[in-house]
Design a protein around this motif. Structure first.
Motif, PDB file in Angstrom:
ATOM      1  N   VAL A  62      13.268 -14.208  -2.596  1.00  0.00           N
ATOM      2  CA  VAL A  62      12.678 -14.373  -1.269  1.00  0.00           C
ATOM      3  C   VAL A  62      11.211 -14.762  -1.439  1.00  0.00           C
ATOM      4  O   VAL A  62      10.644 -14.671  -2.533  1.00  0.00           O
ATOM      5  CB  VAL A  62      12.785 -13.087  -0.419  1.00  0.00           C
TER       6      VAL A  62
ATOM      7  N   LEU B  63      15.047  -7.200   1.484  1.00  0.00           N
ATOM      8  CA  LEU B  63      15.172  -8.653   1.562  1.00  0.00           C
ATOM      9  C   LEU B  63      15.878  -9.245   0.345  1.00  0.00           C
ATOM     10  O   LEU B  63      16.795 -10.059   0.482  1.00  0.00           O
ATOM     11  CB  LEU B  63      13.773  -9.281   1.701  1.00  0.00           C
TER      12      LEU B  63
ATOM     13  N   TYR C 212      15.434 -10.208   8.568  1.00  0.00           N
ATOM     14  CA  TYR C 212      14.479 -11.036   7.828  1.00  0.00           C
ATOM     15  C   TYR C 212      13.085 -10.929   8.443  1.00  0.00           C
ATOM     16  O   TYR C 212      12.101 -10.641   7.753  1.00  0.00           O
ATOM     17  CB  TYR C 212      14.973 -12.473   7.863  1.00  0.00           C
TER      18      TYR C 212
ATOM     19  N   ASN D 232      11.325  -7.286   8.343  1.00  0.00           N
ATOM     20  CA  ASN D 232      10.835  -6.914   7.021  1.00  0.00           C
ATOM     21  C   ASN D 232       9.538  -7.640   6.690  1.00  0.00           C
ATOM     22  O   ASN D 232       8.625  -7.050   6.103  1.00  0.00           O
ATOM     23  CB  ASN D 232      11.904  -7.187   5.965  1.00  0.00           C
ATOM     24  N   TYR D 233       9.438  -8.902   7.072  1.00  0.00           N
ATOM     25  CA  TYR D 233       8.184  -9.619   6.821  1.00  0.00           C
ATOM     26  C   TYR D 233       7.059  -9.127   7.731  1.00  0.00           C
ATOM     27  O   TYR D 233       5.882  -9.186   7.360  1.00  0.00           O
ATOM     28  CB  TYR D 233       8.386 -11.125   6.942  1.00  0.00           C
TER      29      TYR D 233
ATOM     30  N   TYR E 103      10.638  -5.544   0.717  1.00  0.00           N
ATOM     31  CA  TYR E 103      11.029  -6.572  -0.255  1.00  0.00           C
ATOM     32  C   TYR E 103      12.379  -6.248  -0.898  1.00  0.00           C
ATOM     33  O   TYR E 103      13.186  -7.146  -1.165  1.00  0.00           O
ATOM     34  CB  TYR E 103       9.968  -6.703  -1.353  1.00  0.00           C
TER      35      TYR E 103
END
Length: 464
Positions: free
Chosen positions: A173, A154, A110, A113-114, A151
């Motif tokens: 998300v 996610l 998580y 990826n952000y 994205y």
């Protein structure tokens, strides 16, 4: 003043990944953020840092792919293809469908990826510091590609699956449209819908396709964007769009299937079949998927994931099909391991041409069309390379089975199960099924996010 913690982490990571000599590392984390954001070199380094994060073991350097495989297995009986034999509790939770909200691997998938998304947004917002218009266009396109990759990872892991013909208002998300410079501010936000996240991914990939060159070294080119689009469209069950995108890659990208199946794996430089791969070196880190799948002699932990007879029994021509025998026995513990991952510092293949042939075959078959070629010819091309006997006729189950044989252990298992509305047969007799839309097949929003985000909603089954 803008916070520089994140920016300087990116710079430091990028510098390590590009440095030719580990002894040359300088304390770039001390560089002032305003200088970083105001120079061409600084913006280029932030983009390089986004690639470095993508290569991290937590995401596309391995764990995202391993997670995609393990989430489609069951530890109850030998009814699925793979068996988890390792000691990591985080992966065992995925294997047994008992993921906890404090699972460290889920948290890192998580978070990383952000971080990719934030770095890409930072590049886009500050790309005017780059002097060359051509370079600016390419950098923005690469940033859009990386955001889309993140994205898509996610939304497939942290949301209930996309279902064609429905509004897909289920929570996806959080969409972060702008770069975050000050992490001391309240970043609370609710998750956008699955439909909104997919719409964003598709827009970004179309923008990436428009801005990327036809050739771009080992960075994503326009055909990498189109190939990822084909994968996204397939996950949506938008078969016509997936077919057309895959066919364009096959016909126009200049890629070609490797001359033999083994050549598609375990290499240090992109081969003819690679559309996009994560570059791994001794300085950027290990190929984490090798760590999980390989023997100690091949750079792994002894075979944390072994092949079951369930997988081998799927081959209809095991005596000739090289894929049925593309494995080895670890002499130390007797485990049967895939030969796809035996190079500790080999690149991690993310998209290869064989997948495009499989997408085109499946979508042509579903639609009763023959765009580019017939489904039968595309499937038999894949089987020819594997030395397997050709099919005379096709069925949809045969095509989907061919996808399992060709792409097994490459991170597709849980996503294909959800796309095709399959289920995990826990007991092997149909008496206990885990369906494709079961909440246990979705990761929880990590505890850290739940603790700091006042607006976010947790996934079903994981509490508030």
């Amino acid at each position: 003043m803008k916070s520089y913690k994140f920016i300087l982490f990116i710079l430091f990571t990028a510098f390590i990944s590009s440095c030719e000599n580990e002894l040359e590392i300088e304390p770039r984390q001390n560089q002032d953020s305003q200088i970083t954001l105001s120079t061409e070199t600084g913006i280029i380094n932030i983009l390089n840092g986004a690639y470095a994060i993508a290569a991290d073991a937590d995401v596309f350097g391995g764990r995202s792919l391993v997670s995609g495989d393990l989430m489609a297995q069951t530890g109850v009986t030998s009814t699925t293809d793979l068996r988890w034999r390792g000691t990591y509790a985080e992966f065992r939770q995925m294997y047994t469908k008992s993921v906890l909200v404090d699972n460290a691997f889920v948290r890192q998938i998580y978070a990383r990826n952000y971080e990719i998304i934030n770095a890409a947004n930072t590049v886009i917002e500050n790309v005017d510091k780059v002097s060359s218009e051509e370079k600016r266009t390419t950098m923005v396109a690469e940033a859009n590609f990386l955001k889309s990759l993140a994205y898509f990872d996610l939304v497939r892991f942290f949301a209930l699956p996309y279902e064609a013909g429905k509004q897909n208002t289920q929570l996806g998300v959080i969409i972060r449209p702008k770069a975050i410079y000050d992490f001391n501010t309240d970043l609370s936000a609710e998750r956008s819908s699955v439909e909104e996240v997919y719409a964003l991914i598709i827009k970004q990939l179309n923008d990436a396709y428009a801005g990327l060159p036809a050739e771009n070294s080992f960075y994503p080119d326009k055909y990498a964007a189109k190939a990822l689009l084909a994968r996204v469209y397939l996950q949506q069950q938008n078969y016509a769009a997936a077919r057309d995108a895959a066919s364009e890659v096959i016909e126009d990208s200049g890629r070609a299937l490797s001359t033999n199946y083994a050549n598609a794996f375990n290499h240090d430089e992109n081969q003819s079949e690679d559309i996009f791969a994560i570059q791994i070196t001794k300085q950027t880190g290990e190929n984490e998927i090798v760590v999980m799948y390989a023997s100690e002699g091949n750079g792994g932990r002894g075979g944390d994931i072994e092949l079951r007879g369930t997988y081998l029994n799927k081959f209809d021509d095991p005596d000739n099909d090289v894929r049925a025998n593309f494995n080895y026995v670890n002499e130390d513990n007797g485990r049967l391991l895939t030969s796809k991952y035996t190079n500790q510092y080999g690149d991690v293949g993310i998209i290869r041409l064989a997948e495009m042939y499989l997408i085109r075959a499946e979508t042509n078959f579903r639609l009763g069309t023959a765009v580019g070629d017939t489904a039968l010819n595309d499937i038999n091309l894949i089987r020819d390379r594997a030395n397997a006997v050709n099919f005379a006729v096709l069925t949809l189950p045969t095509i989907l089975r061919e996808r399992e044989l060709e792409l097994g252990m490459e991170g597709f298992a849980i996503h294909d199960l959800k796309r095709t509305k399959g289920s995990i047969d826990v007991n092997g007799n149909g008496s206990l099924l885990i369906p494709y839309n079961d909440p246990t097949l979705v990761f929880p929003i990590p505890l850290r996010e739940m603790d700091t985000n006042k607006k976010i909603t947790q996934n079903p089954g994981y509490g508030s």
